[in-house]
Design a protein around this motif. Structure first.
Motif, PDB file in Angstrom:
ATOM      1  N   ALA A  62      -6.575  37.758  55.094  1.00 53.53           N
ATOM      2  CA  ALA A  62      -7.355  36.517  55.003  1.00 53.53           C
ATOM      3  C   ALA A  62      -6.448  35.479  54.351  1.00 53.53           C
ATOM      4  N   ASN A  63      -6.688  34.210  54.633  1.00 52.85           N
ATOM      5  CA  ASN A  63      -5.879  33.187  53.960  1.00 52.85           C
ATOM      6  C   ASN A  63      -6.759  32.008  53.582  1.00 52.85           C
ATOM      7  N   ILE A  64      -6.349  31.316  52.524  1.00 48.16           N
ATOM      8  CA  ILE A  64      -7.146  30.193  52.026  1.00 48.16           C
ATOM      9  C   ILE A  64      -6.238  29.049  51.607  1.00 48.16           C
ATOM     10  N   PRO A  65      -6.560  27.832  52.042  1.00 49.69           N
ATOM     11  CA  PRO A  65      -5.791  26.665  51.581  1.00 49.69           C
ATOM     12  C   PRO A  65      -6.243  26.262  50.182  1.00 49.69           C
ATOM     13  N   LEU A  66      -5.302  25.942  49.324  1.00 55.02           N
ATOM     14  CA  LEU A  66      -5.623  25.500  47.969  1.00 55.02           C
ATOM     15  C   LEU A  66      -5.609  23.979  47.923  1.00 55.02           C
ATOM     16  N   VAL A  67      -6.753  23.429  47.578  1.00 55.35           N
ATOM     17  CA  VAL A  67      -6.919  21.977  47.537  1.00 55.35           C
ATOM     18  C   VAL A  67      -7.344  21.590  46.128  1.00 55.35           C
ATOM     19  N   VAL A  68      -6.640  20.632  45.527  1.00 54.59           N
ATOM     20  CA  VAL A  68      -6.897  20.248  44.140  1.00 54.59           C
ATOM     21  C   VAL A  68      -8.348  19.850  43.936  1.00 54.59           C
ATOM     22  N   GLU A  69      -8.897  19.061  44.863  1.00 53.51           N
ATOM     23  CA  GLU A  69     -10.268  18.546  44.699  1.00 53.51           C
ATOM     24  C   GLU A  69     -11.345  19.573  45.060  1.00 53.51           C
ATOM     25  N   SER A  70     -10.948  20.696  45.651  1.00 52.02           N
ATOM     26  CA  SER A  70     -11.941  21.679  46.103  1.00 52.02           C
ATOM     27  C   SER A  70     -11.525  23.071  45.668  1.00 52.02           C
ATOM     28  N   PRO A  71     -11.943  23.499  44.489  1.00 51.94           N
ATOM     29  CA  PRO A  71     -11.542  24.807  43.966  1.00 51.94           C
ATOM     30  C   PRO A  71     -11.958  25.929  44.911  1.00 51.94           C
ATOM     31  N   PRO A  72     -11.168  26.982  44.983  1.00 50.64           N
ATOM     32  CA  PRO A  72     -11.512  28.113  45.849  1.00 50.64           C
ATOM     33  C   PRO A  72     -12.738  28.839  45.322  1.00 50.64           C
ATOM     34  N   PRO A  73     -13.401  29.627  46.149  1.00 49.65           N
ATOM     35  CA  PRO A  73     -14.589  30.359  45.701  1.00 49.65           C
ATOM     36  C   PRO A  73     -14.244  31.358  44.601  1.00 49.65           C
ATOM     37  N   ASP A  74     -15.210  31.654  43.752  1.00 48.22           N
ATOM     38  CA  ASP A  74     -14.983  32.587  42.647  1.00 48.22           C
ATOM     39  C   ASP A  74     -14.554  33.967  43.132  1.00 48.22           C
ATOM     40  N   SER A  75     -14.962  34.311  44.347  1.00 45.98           N
ATOM     41  CA  SER A  75     -14.642  35.643  44.866  1.00 45.98           C
ATOM     42  C   SER A  75     -13.134  35.875  44.936  1.00 45.98           C
ATOM     43  N   LEU A  76     -12.353  34.793  45.085  1.00 47.85           N
ATOM     44  CA  LEU A  76     -10.903  34.933  45.163  1.00 47.85           C
ATOM     45  C   LEU A  76     -10.343  35.542  43.886  1.00 47.85           C
ATOM     46  N   PHE A  77     -10.971  35.238  42.744  1.00 48.33           N
ATOM     47  CA  PHE A  77     -10.442  35.669  41.460  1.00 48.33           C
ATOM     48  C   PHE A  77     -10.995  37.022  41.016  1.00 48.33           C
ATOM     49  N   ASN A  78     -11.871  37.596  41.824  1.00 48.54           N
ATOM     50  CA  ASN A  78     -12.502  38.862  41.450  1.00 48.54           C
ATOM     51  C   ASN A  78     -12.226  39.983  42.446  1.00 48.54           C
ATOM     52  N   LEU A  79     -11.244  39.783  43.312  1.00 46.68           N
ATOM     53  CA  LEU A  79     -10.938  40.791  44.326  1.00 46.68           C
ATOM     54  C   LEU A  79     -10.276  42.018  43.695  1.00 46.68           C
ATOM     55  N   LYS A  80     -10.673  43.193  44.149  1.00 45.45           N
ATOM     56  CA  LYS A  80     -10.141  44.450  43.628  1.00 45.45           C
ATOM     57  C   LYS A  80      -9.195  45.127  44.621  1.00 45.45           C
ATOM     58  N   HIS A  81      -9.618  45.241  45.884  1.00 46.06           N
ATOM     59  CA  HIS A  81      -8.811  45.964  46.875  1.00 46.06           C
ATOM     60  C   HIS A  81      -7.645  45.144  47.422  1.00 46.06           C
ATOM     61  N   PRO A  82      -7.843  43.898  47.845  1.00 47.41           N
ATOM     62  CA  PRO A  82      -6.729  43.152  48.467  1.00 47.41           C
ATOM     63  C   PRO A  82      -5.649  42.770  47.456  1.00 47.41           C
ATOM     64  N   MET A  83      -4.448  42.625  47.956  1.00 46.68           N
ATOM     65  CA  MET A  83      -3.368  42.040  47.168  1.00 46.68           C
ATOM     66  C   MET A  83      -3.327  40.553  47.481  1.00 46.68           C
ATOM     67  N   VAL A  84      -3.516  39.723  46.487  1.00 45.75           N
ATOM     68  CA  VAL A  84      -3.450  38.277  46.677  1.00 45.75           C
ATOM     69  C   VAL A  84      -2.005  37.831  46.472  1.00 45.75           C
ATOM     70  N   VAL A  85      -1.488  37.088  47.439  1.00 46.63           N
ATOM     71  CA  VAL A  85      -0.105  36.600  47.376  1.00 46.63           C
ATOM     72  C   VAL A  85      -0.112  35.084  47.491  1.00 46.63           C
ATOM     73  N   GLY A  86       0.608  34.439  46.607  1.00 43.59           N
ATOM     74  CA  GLY A  86       0.722  32.991  46.668  1.00 43.59           C
ATOM     75  C   GLY A  86       1.939  32.575  47.489  1.00 43.59           C
ATOM     76  N   LEU A  87       1.741  31.618  48.381  1.00 43.43           N
ATOM     77  CA  LEU A  87       2.847  31.061  49.155  1.00 43.43           C
ATOM     78  C   LEU A  87       3.165  29.666  48.626  1.00 43.43           C
ATOM     79  N   THR A  88       4.415  29.428  48.339  1.00 48.04           N
ATOM     80  CA  THR A  88       4.810  28.123  47.831  1.00 48.04           C
ATOM     81  C   THR A  88       6.061  27.660  48.553  1.00 48.04           C
TER      82      THR A  88
END
Length: 280
Positions: free
Chosen positions: A170-196
């Motif tokens: 799954a992927n999500i765009p990070l927008v300053v004015e629109s914080p991502p859903p709380d579920s992004l910060f509570n994930l247990k199984h997936p590995m979250v990777v930041g792309l910069t």
């Protein structure tokens, strides 16, 4: 430079053979190569129909054929026509046989059999398409990998590439004015990777995108100060949450995906949930 006719023959879809040929050809700049692709060659009769093209366009023959009869006929024909020919999987299979102490089973298209791995890959592709660009965040726990990053950091193409390797992404765009859903910060199984990426490179990509859409290139979307703040916002989020970070500035999609897979495999080996904050 003389043109090389490169004949690729496979008893399956030829995906592996094409990938290997492409990787090898990348080592030769400006090479004039015409590829002749022959997938699903599973009988001598099929092979015989190809021979005329060998005669018309003689060149190098690369093949992956498991059936001994078909393979022997191909090799005999190549010798008769004085064509160099290489069975590209032989060195790998031979090395594995030696190390594993057992003989390989000749199965045409073994890589692409309709087995559990095949259906897992189909499932991964369907999941990834359905969870692009922040869609259906309530299902992210089912993902293997979640990619996060500001707009135009190659999240979607990287996700699709990983899906073709069998990973649910799954992927999500990070927008300053629109914080991502709380579920992004509570994930247990997936590995979250930041792309910069470097702000200057990001601005260039965004400007090209706007030009392709016949849009003005003077919007906040490409404003230097604004873009720098976006990138800093995303990096701060990555660090605060301990997510590993991939800098895609000088990486191709394949290179970014390879780095992500390496992180994922290391994580699986450790059995950890999340680790690593430094850019790779």
């Amino acid at each position: 430079m003389a043109r090389l006719h490169l004949h690729l023959l496979s008893d399956s879809t030829g995906e592996t053979l094409e990938m290997l040929a492409k990787a090898a050809l990348a080592q030769f700049q400006d090479a004039d190569v015409q590829r002749h692709f022959w997938p699903m060659v599973r009988s001598v009769q099929h092979l015989e129909r190809i021979m005329d093209d060998f005669k018309t366009n003689p060149g190098l023959v690369l093949y992956t054929l498991s059936n001994e009869t078909t393979r022997k006929r191909l090799e005999d024909a190549c010798r008769q026509l004085a064509l160099p020919h290489v069975s590209v999987m032989d060195p790998i299979v031979a090395a594995l046989e030696e190390r594993l102490g057992q003989e390989a089973h000749g199965r045409p298209g073994g890589k692409n059999r309709m087995d559990e791995a095949y259906f897992a890959r189909v499932d991964a592709i369907q999941f990834t398409i359905a969870h692009d660009d922040g869609i259906s965040h309530e299902d992210w726990e089912e993902a293997d990998i979640v990619l996060a990053g500001v707009s135009r950091t190659s999240k979607t193409p990287t996700s699709i590439y990983l899906a073709n390797r069998g990973y649910k992404v799954a992927n999500i765009p990070l927008v300053v004015e629109s914080p991502p859903p709380d579920s992004l910060f509570n994930l247990k199984h997936p590995m979250v990777v930041g792309l910069t990426t470097a702000p200057a490179r990001l601005i260039q990509i965004r400007r090209n995108r706007l030009l392709s859409l016949n849009e003005t290139t003077t919007t906040a979307y490409v404003d230097e100060e604004r873009v720098a703040k976006e990138v800093a916002f995303a990096r701060r989020m990555f660090a605060d949450n301990g997510w590993p970070v991939i800098d895609v500035t000088r990486r191709s999609i394949e290179e970014s995906a390879a780095a992500i897979i390496k992180l994922y495999q290391e994580r699986q080996e450790r059995g950890a949930r999340q680790s690593g904050t430094k850019p790779i």
